[in-house]
Design a protein around this motif. Sequence first.
Motif, PDB file in Angstrom:
ATOM      1  N   LYS A  35       0.861  -1.241  -0.131  1.00 53.35           N
ATOM      2  CA  LYS A  35      -0.072   0.110   0.093  1.00 53.35           C
ATOM      3  C   LYS A  35       0.956   1.285  -0.058  1.00 53.35           C
ATOM      4  O   LYS A  35       0.658   2.294  -0.653  1.00 53.35           O
ATOM      5  N   ARG A  36       1.947   1.140   0.711  1.00 52.95           N
ATOM      6  CA  ARG A  36       2.882   2.451   0.803  1.00 52.95           C
ATOM      7  C   ARG A  36       3.380   2.781  -0.572  1.00 52.95           C
ATOM      8  O   ARG A  36       3.634   3.797  -1.008  1.00 52.95           O
ATOM      9  N   SER A  90       2.917   6.149  -2.727  1.00 52.13           N
ATOM     10  CA  SER A  90       3.976   6.849  -3.320  1.00 52.13           C
ATOM     11  C   SER A  90       3.935   7.152  -4.687  1.00 52.13           C
ATOM     12  O   SER A  90       4.620   8.254  -5.171  1.00 52.13           O
ATOM     13  N   HIS A 101      -6.225   4.823   5.592  1.00 50.42           N
ATOM     14  CA  HIS A 101      -4.808   4.048   5.334  1.00 50.42           C
ATOM     15  C   HIS A 101      -3.881   4.453   6.389  1.00 50.42           C
ATOM     16  O   HIS A 101      -2.860   3.679   6.385  1.00 50.42           O
ATOM     17  N   PHE A 104       3.229  -1.163   6.449  1.00 44.72           N
ATOM     18  CA  PHE A 104       3.449   0.218   5.749  1.00 44.72           C
ATOM     19  C   PHE A 104       4.548   1.238   6.289  1.00 44.72           C
ATOM     20  O   PHE A 104       5.178   1.847   5.482  1.00 44.72           O
TER      21      PHE A 104
END
Length: 346
Positions: A240-241, A245, A255, A325
């Motif tokens: 997810k990170r 990004s 999130h 994350f």
Amino acid sequence: MSSNGDLAVVSVVIPARNCAAELPACLDAVSAQTYQGPMEVIVATAPSTDDTEAVAQRRARTADSNARSERPIRVVSNPAGTTSSGLNLAVSAAGGEIIVRVDAQARLPADYVERAVATLQRTGAANVGGAQRPVGQGDLSRVIAAALSSPFGGGPAAFRHRSDEGPVDTVYLGVFDAAALASVGGFDESLVRNQDYELNWRLREQGHVVWLDPSLVVEYQPRSTWAALARQYFEYGAWKRVVVSRHPRSMRLRHLAAPALVVGLAVSAFELARGRRRGGIVPAVYLASCTVAAARLRQRLPSAGGRLRAVWAFAVMHLSWGTGFLIGRRRNGRMRPTDQATDREM
């Protein structure tokens, strides 16, 4: 392939890795679809430690010899091993106007394709998906399934809890207009997790609609061990990170909840180590929240022991996702997948 009258040609694509036990039931459900138009099934098999390849090839041969009773099945090789690469390979081999994305762990209801195609054509959406219903097999898997069914555990994603249909950020699985899918370049093969959310983000950025039809309910079998659950959610958080990004505007406040929890608990541990009682506030509030959320699962988990394990399931999911994350890293630009799984949104 050619269409039957006005019925669209449908291609069902299934990425398969380490799923020899689950794949037969998945293919049985696909073969039993009530959709009356032409439909093919393409299984993309990745290198596995079990008999996934043999199971897929055996089913393909059986379907070929019983063409009247089963949908034709083709098997393509996915040497890269990731879900994204497998999906893209299967889509490339597909001849359908509509692409139905299925996981080996999913069990489609008999009218899933028929309903989804009708919704896709009625709404003009690029992608239609339904509701995910976690169903466990075995005591621990049932506890994890119950925890996933809670907004506190599985997060507020629309495909888990929303009851009305309409445009959404992302959906579970997905039934795609093949032209729209091709227009955005398919799935991003650099992503091991979160690929569905990222694809749906690109579709929406191009002006397409992603549509939730909650009448499309698909059963999903969650992990059956604490270690597997922790690995799964750590990877979800880490990827997810990566997606955030690349697409900063895709970030949602939800999130940040799990990473903030991890940071808060780390600060609390530091405060407690220094003898400051205020360090117990965050852990106490979080434990109380987990307990209340678990108590609300009484109908699915009638025993106190089951609800106690649900508290632990909440913690494993939240802390693993948040830690992933914050500190999850990719090795050589790619994190190896631990198993075959679709994206889960928290």
